[in-house]
Scaffold this motif. Structure first.
Motif, PDB file in Angstrom:
ATOM      1  N   LYS A   1      -8.325  -4.820  -3.899  1.00 15.10           N
ATOM      2  CA  LYS A   1      -6.960  -4.460  -3.528  1.00 15.10           C
ATOM      3  C   LYS A   1      -6.526  -5.196  -2.262  1.00 15.10           C
ATOM      4  CE  LYS A   1      -3.818  -0.526  -3.224  1.00 15.10           C
ATOM      5  NZ  LYS A   1      -3.673   0.948  -3.322  1.00 15.10           N
ATOM      6  N   ALA A   2      -7.404  -5.281  -1.282  1.00 17.39           N
ATOM      7  CA  ALA A   2      -7.079  -5.993  -0.042  1.00 17.39           C
ATOM      8  C   ALA A   2      -6.833  -7.471  -0.325  1.00 17.39           C
ATOM      9  CB  ALA A   2      -8.207  -5.828   0.980  1.00 17.39           C
ATOM     10  N   TYR A   3      -7.624  -8.042  -1.232  1.00  9.73           N
ATOM     11  CA  TYR A   3      -7.434  -9.440  -1.596  1.00  9.73           C
ATOM     12  C   TYR A   3      -6.094  -9.648  -2.300  1.00  9.73           C
ATOM     13  CZ  TYR A   3      -8.126 -14.019  -3.704  1.00  9.73           C
ATOM     14  OH  TYR A   3      -7.965 -15.333  -4.079  1.00  9.73           O
TER      15      TYR A   3
ATOM     16  N   TYR B   1     -13.454  -6.265  -2.278  1.00 12.01           N
ATOM     17  CA  TYR B   1     -12.213  -5.712  -1.731  1.00 12.01           C
ATOM     18  C   TYR B   1     -11.024  -6.199  -2.561  1.00 12.01           C
ATOM     19  CZ  TYR B   1     -15.320  -5.159   2.320  1.00 12.01           C
ATOM     20  OH  TYR B   1     -16.372  -4.850   3.149  1.00 12.01           O
TER      21      TYR B   1
ATOM     22  N   ASN C   1      -8.381  -4.972   4.594  1.00 10.71           N
ATOM     23  CA  ASN C   1      -9.300  -3.939   4.111  1.00 10.71           C
ATOM     24  C   ASN C   1      -9.639  -2.953   5.219  1.00 10.71           C
ATOM     25  OD1 ASN C   1     -11.419  -2.913   2.090  1.00 10.71           O
ATOM     26  ND2 ASN C   1     -12.640  -3.359   3.893  1.00 10.71           N
ATOM     27  N   ARG C   2      -9.925  -3.466   6.410  1.00  8.54           N
ATOM     28  CA  ARG C   2     -10.278  -2.578   7.526  1.00  8.54           C
ATOM     29  C   ARG C   2      -9.085  -1.704   7.923  1.00  8.54           C
ATOM     30  NH1 ARG C   2     -13.201  -5.225  12.613  1.00  8.54           N
ATOM     31  NH2 ARG C   2     -11.246  -6.383  12.719  1.00  8.54           N
TER      32      ARG C   2
ATOM     33  N   TYR D   1       0.803  -1.214   0.000  1.00  8.85           N
ATOM     34  CA  TYR D   1       0.000   0.000   0.000  1.00  8.85           C
ATOM     35  C   TYR D   1       0.842   1.274   0.000  1.00  8.85           C
ATOM     36  CZ  TYR D   1      -4.495  -2.339   0.672  1.00  8.85           C
ATOM     37  OH  TYR D   1      -5.632  -3.088   0.500  1.00  8.85           O
TER      38      TYR D   1
ATOM     39  N   THR E   1      -7.940 -10.922   4.318  1.00 12.59           N
ATOM     40  CA  THR E   1      -8.492  -9.891   3.441  1.00 12.59           C
ATOM     41  C   THR E   1      -9.365  -8.913   4.220  1.00 12.59           C
ATOM     42  OG1 THR E   1      -8.471 -11.382   1.528  1.00 12.59           O
ATOM     43  CG2 THR E   1      -9.940  -9.472   1.405  1.00 12.59           C
TER      44      THR E   1
ATOM     45  N   ASN F   1      -6.924  -0.460   6.056  1.00 12.43           N
ATOM     46  CA  ASN F   1      -6.681   0.593   5.064  1.00 12.43           C
ATOM     47  C   ASN F   1      -7.892   1.467   4.791  1.00 12.43           C
ATOM     48  OD1 ASN F   1      -3.815   0.245   3.790  1.00 12.43           O
ATOM     49  ND2 ASN F   1      -4.591  -1.826   4.127  1.00 12.43           N
ATOM     50  N   GLN F   2      -8.911   1.339   5.625  1.00  7.85           N
ATOM     51  CA  GLN F   2     -10.060   2.227   5.506  1.00  7.85           C
ATOM     52  C   GLN F   2      -9.705   3.586   6.091  1.00  7.85           C
ATOM     53  OE1 GLN F   2     -13.223   0.129   7.471  1.00  7.85           O
ATOM     54  NE2 GLN F   2     -13.941  -0.810   5.587  1.00  7.85           N
TER      55      GLN F   2
END
Length: 277
Positions: free
Chosen positions: A239-241, A237, A272-273, A190, A268, A275-276
């Motif tokens: 990108k997270a995946y 999700y 995702n969480r 990221y 995942t 990077n929120q």
């Protein structure tokens, strides 16, 4: 006792004997200001922040957890004291946060399968019974229908928080190294550094601790075809995946450990969480 900090309407801190304490009670800070004397008739629970090595993150979590989850966690731990050797104060906040998470999922219709369920039921009988009792209390309190999978998650959560005391320095070092490496993979993917005091970072670290324990114990779980939830997460999700897949590749190359689809699903969700915004 006078209010030192107001975390929300139901939780404040005080300074007593040079120690910061958390005071919990419904409406204890309603229309109150810092410096006001606490209405002691409203106090439901008191615990020391010095019991936690990460007090700042604990305060952040307390600001996000509604009182009903704190009350239920306290009630569950009181029931558990008779049968389990646990430090209730140490696990109180993390269990409250965990309960909030599983209730939120249940209300969205999300039920996660726990690949560790058979082993937890077999090898950690008392802890699993504790999990079942906790699930029953959660179901009754919040009118949800949690399964044995969630009972196993709660048992594992309990084990993580109590067995750390007996973990050898070597194992602790290896776990720390694994967590650091995964954080670096995610950070590089990221292209950003994370706030180590944030609640989501804290939750991610707790998940990685569980993962590192399984890796070092060489516990792998074969998975069937990708379930519908993982397929949905891959789309929602993306990108997270993709980042989780990078972690999977790294772990496979360095540790010869195969991250299953179930592991990838949870990874995942947490990435995702994390990077929120």
């Amino acid at each position: 006792m006078k209010i030192f900090k107001i975390l929300n309407n139901n939780v404040v801190t005080v300074i007593e004997n040079k120690q910061e304490k958390v005071i919990m009670g419904r409406g204890i800070a309603f229309r109150a200001d810092v410096g006001d004397v606490i209405d002691e008739t409203k106090i439901q629970k008191i615990f020391l922040l010095s019991n936690y090595s990460d007090a700042d993150r604990i305060i952040s979590l307390l600001q996000t957890i509604p009182l009903e989850y704190l009350q239920l966690a306290d009630a569950i731990l009181k029931e558990a004291k008779a049968s389990l050797d646990i430090d209730a104060d140490i696990i109180f906040i993390s269990l409250s946060d965990h309960i909030k998470g599983i209730v939120d999922r249940a209300r969205k219709g999300i039920q996660l399968r726990n690949p560790l369920l058979p082993d937890i039921r077999r090898f950690y009988i008392k802890e699993f019974e504790f999990g079942l009792e906790a699930v029953n209390m959660i179901n009754q309190t919040f009118d949800v229908q949690l399964t044995e999978d969630e009972a196993a998650f709660i048992a594992l959560h309990l084990l993580t928080n109590t067995e750390d005391k007996e973990t050898s320095e070597d194992i602790a070092y290896q776990m720390t190294e694994i967590i650091h490496e995964i954080i670096q993979v995610v950070s590089d993917f990221y292209q950003q550094q994370y706030n180590e005091n944030s609640v989501n970072y804290y939750r991610f670290i707790m998940h990685l601790r569980l993962f590192a324990q399984r890796l070092l114990a060489h516990q792998t779980y074969s998975s069937a075809d990708e379930d519908e939830l993982l397929v949905a997460l891959k789309r929602k999700y993306q990108k997270a995946y993709q980042c989780a897949e990078k972690v999977r590749e790294f772990i496979k190359k360095k540790y010869a450990y195969d991250i299953t689809d179930e592991e990838l699903l949870y990874l995942t969700i947490h990435i995702n969480r994390l990077n929120q915004n």
